[in-house]
Enzyme design. Sequence first.
Site, PDB file in Angstrom:
ATOM      1  N   ASP A 109       0.848  -1.196   0.000  1.00  0.00           N
ATOM      2  CA  ASP A 109       0.000   0.000   0.000  1.00  0.00           C
ATOM      3  C   ASP A 109       0.884   1.247   0.000  1.00  0.00           C
ATOM      4  O   ASP A 109       1.610   1.499   0.962  1.00  0.00           O
ATOM      5  CB  ASP A 109      -0.891  -0.009   1.255  1.00  0.00           C
ATOM      6  CG  ASP A 109      -1.869   1.148   1.266  1.00  0.00           C
ATOM      7  OD1 ASP A 109      -2.936   1.022   0.656  1.00  0.00           O
ATOM      8  OD2 ASP A 109      -1.544   2.196   1.872  1.00  0.00           O
ATOM      9  N   TYR A 114       3.066   9.665  -0.195  1.00  0.00           N
ATOM     10  CA  TYR A 114       4.164   9.066   0.580  1.00  0.00           C
ATOM     11  C   TYR A 114       5.528   9.286  -0.080  1.00  0.00           C
ATOM     12  O   TYR A 114       6.562   9.038   0.520  1.00  0.00           O
ATOM     13  CB  TYR A 114       3.950   7.557   0.793  1.00  0.00           C
ATOM     14  CG  TYR A 114       2.630   7.170   1.423  1.00  0.00           C
ATOM     15  CD1 TYR A 114       1.800   8.120   2.017  1.00  0.00           C
ATOM     16  CD2 TYR A 114       2.210   5.853   1.428  1.00  0.00           C
ATOM     17  CE1 TYR A 114       0.590   7.761   2.573  1.00  0.00           C
ATOM     18  CE2 TYR A 114       1.006   5.476   1.984  1.00  0.00           C
ATOM     19  CZ  TYR A 114       0.188   6.444   2.548  1.00  0.00           C
ATOM     20  OH  TYR A 114      -1.014   6.071   3.101  1.00  0.00           O
ATOM     21  N   LYS A 125      -2.643   6.003  -4.327  1.00  0.00           N
ATOM     22  CA  LYS A 125      -3.760   6.919  -4.032  1.00  0.00           C
ATOM     23  C   LYS A 125      -3.505   8.288  -4.633  1.00  0.00           C
ATOM     24  O   LYS A 125      -2.373   8.774  -4.635  1.00  0.00           O
ATOM     25  CB  LYS A 125      -3.934   7.053  -2.506  1.00  0.00           C
ATOM     26  CG  LYS A 125      -3.845   5.739  -1.756  1.00  0.00           C
ATOM     27  CD  LYS A 125      -4.144   5.870  -0.282  1.00  0.00           C
ATOM     28  CE  LYS A 125      -3.774   4.588   0.451  1.00  0.00           C
ATOM     29  NZ  LYS A 125      -2.356   4.509   0.866  1.00  0.00           N
ATOM     30  N   HIS A 128      -7.623   9.613  -2.186  1.00  0.00           N
ATOM     31  CA  HIS A 128      -7.015   9.493  -0.849  1.00  0.00           C
ATOM     32  C   HIS A 128      -7.881  10.092   0.270  1.00  0.00           C
ATOM     33  O   HIS A 128      -8.022   9.508   1.337  1.00  0.00           O
ATOM     34  CB  HIS A 128      -5.639  10.172  -0.870  1.00  0.00           C
ATOM     35  CG  HIS A 128      -4.685   9.673   0.159  1.00  0.00           C
ATOM     36  ND1 HIS A 128      -3.333   9.610  -0.039  1.00  0.00           N
ATOM     37  CD2 HIS A 128      -4.884   9.195   1.412  1.00  0.00           C
ATOM     38  CE1 HIS A 128      -2.744   9.121   1.037  1.00  0.00           C
ATOM     39  NE2 HIS A 128      -3.670   8.871   1.945  1.00  0.00           N
ATOM     40  N   LEU A 153      -2.737  -0.851  13.800  1.00  0.00           N
ATOM     41  CA  LEU A 153      -2.195  -0.954  15.167  1.00  0.00           C
ATOM     42  C   LEU A 153      -2.364   0.376  15.905  1.00  0.00           C
ATOM     43  O   LEU A 153      -1.773   0.583  16.967  1.00  0.00           O
ATOM     44  CB  LEU A 153      -0.714  -1.346  15.112  1.00  0.00           C
ATOM     45  CG  LEU A 153      -0.403  -2.620  14.315  1.00  0.00           C
ATOM     46  CD1 LEU A 153       1.107  -2.826  14.186  1.00  0.00           C
ATOM     47  CD2 LEU A 153      -1.054  -3.842  14.969  1.00  0.00           C
ATOM     48  N   LYS A 169       2.425  -1.310   9.020  1.00  0.00           N
ATOM     49  CA  LYS A 169       3.719  -0.789   8.567  1.00  0.00           C
ATOM     50  C   LYS A 169       4.745  -1.043   9.661  1.00  0.00           C
ATOM     51  O   LYS A 169       4.467  -0.867  10.852  1.00  0.00           O
ATOM     52  CB  LYS A 169       3.584   0.711   8.303  1.00  0.00           C
ATOM     53  CG  LYS A 169       4.891   1.424   8.079  1.00  0.00           C
ATOM     54  CD  LYS A 169       5.182   2.363   9.225  1.00  0.00           C
ATOM     55  CE  LYS A 169       6.590   2.893   9.205  1.00  0.00           C
ATOM     56  NZ  LYS A 169       6.858   3.740  10.379  1.00  0.00           N
ATOM     57  N   ARG A 219       9.807  -7.361  12.842  1.00  0.00           N
ATOM     58  CA  ARG A 219       8.374  -7.043  13.005  1.00  0.00           C
ATOM     59  C   ARG A 219       7.613  -7.227  11.698  1.00  0.00           C
ATOM     60  O   ARG A 219       6.421  -7.568  11.721  1.00  0.00           O
ATOM     61  CB  ARG A 219       8.197  -5.612  13.499  1.00  0.00           C
ATOM     62  CG  ARG A 219       8.567  -5.454  14.959  1.00  0.00           C
ATOM     63  CD  ARG A 219       8.435  -3.996  15.356  1.00  0.00           C
ATOM     64  NE  ARG A 219       8.621  -3.799  16.779  1.00  0.00           N
ATOM     65  CZ  ARG A 219       8.706  -2.594  17.348  1.00  0.00           C
ATOM     66  NH1 ARG A 219       8.617  -1.510  16.596  1.00  0.00           N
ATOM     67  NH2 ARG A 219       8.850  -2.486  18.637  1.00  0.00           N
ATOM     68  N   ASN A 231       4.351  -9.485  11.822  1.00  0.00           N
ATOM     69  CA  ASN A 231       3.029  -8.942  11.494  1.00  0.00           C
ATOM     70  C   ASN A 231       2.286  -9.765  10.443  1.00  0.00           C
ATOM     71  O   ASN A 231       1.059  -9.673  10.341  1.00  0.00           O
ATOM     72  CB  ASN A 231       3.153  -7.492  11.019  1.00  0.00           C
ATOM     73  CG  ASN A 231       3.556  -6.544  12.139  1.00  0.00           C
ATOM     74  OD1 ASN A 231       3.495  -6.911  13.322  1.00  0.00           O
ATOM     75  ND2 ASN A 231       3.979  -5.351  11.795  1.00  0.00           N
TER      76      ASN A 231
HETATM   77  P1  NAD Z   1       0.248   1.138  11.919  1.00  0.00           P
HETATM   78  O1  NAD Z   1      -0.971   1.025  12.736  1.00  0.00           O
HETATM   79  O2  NAD Z   1       0.561   0.105  10.911  1.00  0.00           O
HETATM   80  O3  NAD Z   1       1.445   1.283  12.956  1.00  0.00           O
HETATM   81  C1  NAD Z   1       2.771   1.344  12.542  1.00  0.00           C
HETATM   82  C2  NAD Z   1       3.662   1.551  13.780  1.00  0.00           C
HETATM   83  O4  NAD Z   1       3.370   0.556  14.760  1.00  0.00           O
HETATM   84  C3  NAD Z   1       5.130   1.366  13.428  1.00  0.00           C
HETATM   85  O5  NAD Z   1       5.695   2.581  13.001  1.00  0.00           O
HETATM   86  C4  NAD Z   1       5.716   0.882  14.741  1.00  0.00           C
HETATM   87  O6  NAD Z   1       5.958   1.982  15.577  1.00  0.00           O
HETATM   88  C5  NAD Z   1       4.571   0.064  15.327  1.00  0.00           C
HETATM   89  N1  NAD Z   1       4.669  -1.385  15.038  1.00  0.00           N
HETATM   90  C6  NAD Z   1       4.449  -2.011  13.847  1.00  0.00           C
HETATM   91  N2  NAD Z   1       4.572  -3.341  13.994  1.00  0.00           N
HETATM   92  C7  NAD Z   1       4.876  -3.562  15.301  1.00  0.00           C
HETATM   93  C8  NAD Z   1       5.116  -4.736  16.062  1.00  0.00           C
HETATM   94  N3  NAD Z   1       5.057  -5.950  15.515  1.00  0.00           N
HETATM   95  N4  NAD Z   1       5.381  -4.586  17.383  1.00  0.00           N
HETATM   96  C9  NAD Z   1       5.439  -3.367  17.947  1.00  0.00           C
HETATM   97  N5  NAD Z   1       5.213  -2.213  17.295  1.00  0.00           N
HETATM   98  C10 NAD Z   1       4.934  -2.315  15.969  1.00  0.00           C
HETATM   99  O7  NAD Z   1       0.251   2.619  11.291  1.00  0.00           O
HETATM  100  P2  NAD Z   1       0.355   3.291   9.861  1.00  0.00           P
HETATM  101  O8  NAD Z   1       1.681   3.129   9.242  1.00  0.00           O
HETATM  102  O9  NAD Z   1      -0.156   4.670  10.053  1.00  0.00           O
HETATM  103  O10 NAD Z   1      -0.746   2.510   8.998  1.00  0.00           O
HETATM  104  C11 NAD Z   1      -0.446   1.403   8.173  1.00  0.00           C
HETATM  105  C12 NAD Z   1      -0.559   1.774   6.722  1.00  0.00           C
HETATM  106  O11 NAD Z   1      -1.856   2.291   6.433  1.00  0.00           O
HETATM  107  C13 NAD Z   1       0.366   2.930   6.282  1.00  0.00           C
HETATM  108  O12 NAD Z   1       1.707   2.552   6.203  1.00  0.00           O
HETATM  109  C14 NAD Z   1      -0.281   3.305   4.987  1.00  0.00           C
HETATM  110  O13 NAD Z   1       0.065   2.359   3.973  1.00  0.00           O
HETATM  111  C15 NAD Z   1      -1.758   3.217   5.350  1.00  0.00           C
HETATM  112  N6  NAD Z   1      -2.322   4.530   5.774  1.00  0.00           N
HETATM  113  C16 NAD Z   1      -3.289   5.094   4.989  1.00  0.00           C
HETATM  114  C17 NAD Z   1      -3.829   6.322   5.334  1.00  0.00           C
HETATM  115  C18 NAD Z   1      -4.900   6.928   4.471  1.00  0.00           C
HETATM  116  O14 NAD Z   1      -5.253   8.101   4.686  1.00  0.00           O
HETATM  117  N7  NAD Z   1      -5.444   6.223   3.523  1.00  0.00           N
HETATM  118  C19 NAD Z   1      -3.382   7.008   6.465  1.00  0.00           C
HETATM  119  C20 NAD Z   1      -2.402   6.419   7.261  1.00  0.00           C
HETATM  120  C21 NAD Z   1      -1.896   5.172   6.915  1.00  0.00           C
END
Ligand code: NAD
Length: 277
Positions: free
Chosen positions: A45, A50, A75, A108, A190, A230, A236, A240
Amino acid sequence: MSIPSILLNNGVAIPQLGFGTYKLQPAQTRDLVLRAFEAGYRHVDTAQMYRNEREVGEAVAASGLPRAEVFVTSKLNNAFHAHDDALAAFDRSLEELGTGYLDLFLVHWPMPAVGRYTEAWAALEEILASGRARAIGVSNFQPAHLERVLETGTVAPAVNQVELHPYLRQDAVRAFDAAHGIVTEAWSPLGRGSVLGDPVIAEVARRHGVTPAQAVLRWHVQRGDVVFPKSATPARIVENADVFGFELPDADMSAIDGLNRDERTGSHPDTENRTDR
Ligand code: NAD
């Protein structure tokens, strides 16, 4: 490890778990996406916002995987809702990615203050018809925004990608999506890490001998949503994706359901109006 797929409303299959790339720096993106492919991910994604589409595309090429085995989402950036701008921005995405076509392309944010998301949607319908995207959808759309798209458009969105995690269950959006054959994708599954210290989640994880992140991702998977956590940490990234070898009983699903606080980590779709990115 095999990740199951979900069928979108136009028959295209999407791997239920993918790799999120928000905030991955361009210099680290290629290697981390390759790590994800090695760990069994087949869905990535990204977004124009980004600024790492080029490196995502490089990883797809370097992986040696057949193009048809990888699912790539990008997006449309917020400044490009005008019809011709949307078409040109899509062309730039394809050029950056170099993947020949996109599997999924999303609006987006609805940007209601700009008020042109139905125009952007019409452009996405043309892109779909041209075959350069296999599916099209939206992100951060509230039911009211979706209603307008369904009224004015000719193709229903395949997905609605929204912030969704145990502290933000999004019942109303999920119910609307389900009633209209739209798959819900959970971004920040998460809660950007915020939910991982929760004692209820820790207890569920302990009972199943998994990590808090795995317990939360399993909760999403059992609810039927698409997720793409992510991480920039290779261990991790592997952890995941390893959520298909155990099952949460109803009691654990309900316990995590009970954590909802309607708490966002990101912007609210009704008020997000930044076009500078
Ligand atoms: P997420 O909920 O995936 O959290 C990521 C964070 O959680 C990491 O930076 C790390 O600090 C922690 N983490 C990840 N795996 C872990 C593990 N196994 N143990 C402990 N900590 C861990 O947050 P995100 O990156 O905001 O969301 C995921 C994806 O969603 C983004 O990368 C993107 O592709 C998408 N996204 C889309 C939008 C949108 O507006 N459409 C907005 C935000 C994110």
